[in-house]
Design an enzyme around this catalytic site. Structure first.
Site, PDB file in Angstrom:
ATOM      1  N   ALA A   1      44.800  34.299  40.171  1.00 32.95           N
ATOM      2  CA  ALA A   1      44.965  33.231  39.180  1.00 32.95           C
ATOM      3  C   ALA A   1      43.596  32.849  38.667  1.00 32.95           C
ATOM      4  O   ALA A   1      42.719  32.478  39.447  1.00 32.95           O
ATOM      5  CB  ALA A   1      45.665  32.017  39.795  1.00 32.95           C
ATOM      6  N   HIS A   2      43.401  32.985  37.355  1.00 33.36           N
ATOM      7  CA  HIS A   2      42.096  32.648  36.792  1.00 33.36           C
ATOM      8  C   HIS A   2      42.175  32.098  35.378  1.00 33.36           C
ATOM      9  O   HIS A   2      41.188  31.564  34.870  1.00 33.36           O
ATOM     10  CB  HIS A   2      41.198  33.885  36.771  1.00 33.36           C
ATOM     11  CG  HIS A   2      41.578  34.877  35.714  1.00 33.36           C
ATOM     12  ND1 HIS A   2      42.602  35.775  35.873  1.00 33.36           N
ATOM     13  CD2 HIS A   2      41.083  35.078  34.465  1.00 33.36           C
ATOM     14  CE1 HIS A   2      42.714  36.508  34.784  1.00 33.36           C
ATOM     15  NE2 HIS A   2      41.818  36.112  33.910  1.00 33.36           N
ATOM     16  N   ARG A   3      43.335  32.196  34.712  1.00 38.32           N
ATOM     17  CA  ARG A   3      43.401  31.775  33.312  1.00 38.32           C
ATOM     18  C   ARG A   3      43.215  30.268  33.189  1.00 38.32           C
ATOM     19  O   ARG A   3      43.742  29.495  33.984  1.00 38.32           O
ATOM     20  CB  ARG A   3      44.727  32.195  32.681  1.00 38.32           C
ATOM     21  CG  ARG A   3      44.789  33.680  32.370  1.00 38.32           C
ATOM     22  CD  ARG A   3      46.032  34.034  31.577  1.00 38.32           C
ATOM     23  NE  ARG A   3      46.036  35.432  31.230  1.00 38.32           N
ATOM     24  CZ  ARG A   3      45.475  35.940  30.138  1.00 38.32           C
ATOM     25  NH1 ARG A   3      44.878  35.146  29.272  1.00 38.32           N
ATOM     26  NH2 ARG A   3      45.528  37.232  29.896  1.00 38.32           N
TER      27      ARG A   3
ATOM     28  N   ARG B   1      35.867  30.860  38.752  1.00 40.90           N
ATOM     29  CA  ARG B   1      36.449  29.737  38.014  1.00 40.90           C
ATOM     30  C   ARG B   1      37.472  29.014  38.873  1.00 40.90           C
ATOM     31  O   ARG B   1      37.513  27.778  38.929  1.00 40.90           O
ATOM     32  CB  ARG B   1      37.107  30.261  36.733  1.00 40.90           C
ATOM     33  CG  ARG B   1      37.753  29.176  35.891  1.00 40.90           C
ATOM     34  CD  ARG B   1      38.601  29.764  34.755  1.00 40.90           C
ATOM     35  NE  ARG B   1      38.737  28.792  33.693  1.00 40.90           N
ATOM     36  CZ  ARG B   1      38.198  28.915  32.496  1.00 40.90           C
ATOM     37  NH1 ARG B   1      37.475  29.976  32.207  1.00 40.90           N
ATOM     38  NH2 ARG B   1      38.373  27.986  31.583  1.00 40.90           N
TER      39      ARG B   1
ATOM     40  N   ASP C   1      48.361  35.835  36.870  1.00 36.99           N
ATOM     41  CA  ASP C   1      48.376  35.419  35.465  1.00 36.99           C
ATOM     42  C   ASP C   1      47.523  36.364  34.622  1.00 36.99           C
ATOM     43  O   ASP C   1      47.215  36.080  33.472  1.00 36.99           O
ATOM     44  CB  ASP C   1      47.914  33.963  35.305  1.00 36.99           C
ATOM     45  CG  ASP C   1      46.505  33.687  35.821  1.00 36.99           C
ATOM     46  OD1 ASP C   1      45.776  34.651  36.142  1.00 36.99           O
ATOM     47  OD2 ASP C   1      46.140  32.501  35.911  1.00 36.99           O
TER      48      ASP C   1
END
Length: 367
Positions: A208-210, A245, A285
């Site tokens: 998950a990074h978006r 992030r 994602d």
């Protein structure tokens, strides 16, 4: 009389772009086509990038612009300013960009103002969500490109609906080339399963990074809650190689990671590929991970409300779950119980050859 092969400049700025460009770079080397590698530095770490290129067996970039992070507009503008003198100096016949990053758009804008032709690999993908910066990047790049390499017929049709029919070729996706070229190497060389104490098909892999997920505290917490519950429901370990992030937001939001999720450092490409290959299910994602899981035969659940990789959903390889915890639990349960004998939708692993077959014509004067 033999003609000179066209000169190419590959412009990229993120590791996913490099992975998908790798088959093109290798094929250009094999054919003796001159090329220049330009790394914008959208994602840049000298230590990590040197290891990354070495691990993929690729030459180091000829130009490293080290633009770094900034707001999207400033970052893109900085890239254009840095790329202009490079492309002018190199003066390739074709600039090749890939996908939908800010580096992609910057390469497209720069090329349009100069002499080379522009080739867009992975053209025609659409999420139809204009809140995504990637959607702006891919649409604008497609409408600027001279050569558009669509991975599927769906992508070609989408381009036609937007009035783009000339200069379009359906080639498959170089992600298939990259996965097939590296999967066996990963199985031989990576010790990631032993190192993380994981057994084949006994763990859930989370990425998950978006920004729309991890920068929104409620959405990020919901994703983690749903994934933790899904892993526990199915007696699976869960590893989360966390993007910087994501790690920053975990700290900022003071999130206590729910069991059985285990946050680990990001893995190199070969180790991550092995994790994708051996996971019981992937929750992500990432657009690229959706593709790679489909190629590897690993079921995928996407924690987004839409996807530009609709083909993966249509063949049953991927499920759109959004970020509601109960929807994530249900989607994981469905993915684990469904057949995995789908036919990968992105071609036969020879996309790079087809793309360079087309670009070879530039050397024959067909530009």
């Amino acid at each position: 009389m033999a003609t000179e092969p066209p000169s190419l400049a590959f412009v990229f700025g993120t590791r996913p772009e490099i992975i998908k460009c790798a088959p093109l770079i290798r094929e250009a080397e094999r054919r003796g086509m001159p090329f220049t590698l330009v790394h914008t530095g959208q994602h840049y770490s000298r230590e990590l990038d040197d290891v990354f290129f070495e691990g993929l067996g690729l030459p180091v970039p000829d130009y490293e612009l080290r633009v770094g992070s900034d707001t999207p507009g400033r970052q893109t503008g900085s890239m254009v300013s840095a790329l202009d003198p490079v492309v002018t100096d190199v003066d390739p016949d074709v600039v090749v960009v890939h996908g939908d990053t800010n580096s992609t758009l910057a390469g497209a804008i720069t090329t349009c103002k100069l002499d080379p032709a522009l080739a867009h690999v992975e053209a025609g993908l659409r999420s139809f969500d204009r809140s995504m910066p990637e959607e702006h990047n891919r649409v604008l790049t497609d409408h600027a490109a001279d050569y558009l390499f669509a991975p599927t017929e769906r992508a070609r049709r989408q381009l036609a609906e937007e009035g783009i029919e000339a200069g379009v070729w359906v080639t498959g996706n170089t992600v298939v080339d990259a996965v097939r070229q590296h999967a066996d190497i990963a199985a031989r060389e990576s010790d990631v399963l032993d190192r993380l104490g994981l057994d084949d098909r006994e763990f859930l892999l989370l990425t998950a990074h978006r920004a729309e997920n991890v920068d929104d505290e409620t959405r990020f917490r919901n994703v983690l809650e749903g994934v933790a519950a899904a892993a526990a429901d199915n007696d699976l370990d869960c590893v989360f190689p966390a993007h910087p992030r994501s790690v920053g937001r975990i700290r900022e939001f003071h999130i206590d990671i729910p069991a059985p999720i285990r946050v680990v450092d990001p893995e190199d490409f070969l180790s991550f590929l092995l994790l994708e290959d051996r996971a019981a299910v992937v929750v992500t994602d990432s657009g690229g991970v959706q593709e790679e899981a489909a190629v590897l035969g690993t079921p995928c659940v996407t924690v987004r409300d839409n996807t530009e990789r609709q083909e993966t959903v249509e063949i049953g390889a991927n499920r759109l779950a959004g970020t509601d915890p109960e929807d994530i639990r249900q989607s994981v349960a469905e993915a684990l119980s469904a057949p995995t004998d789908w036919e990968p939708p992105y071609g036969d692993g020879h996309a790079a050859e087809r793309i360079l077959d087309v670009l070879q014509e530039v050397g024959d004067g067909d530009d």
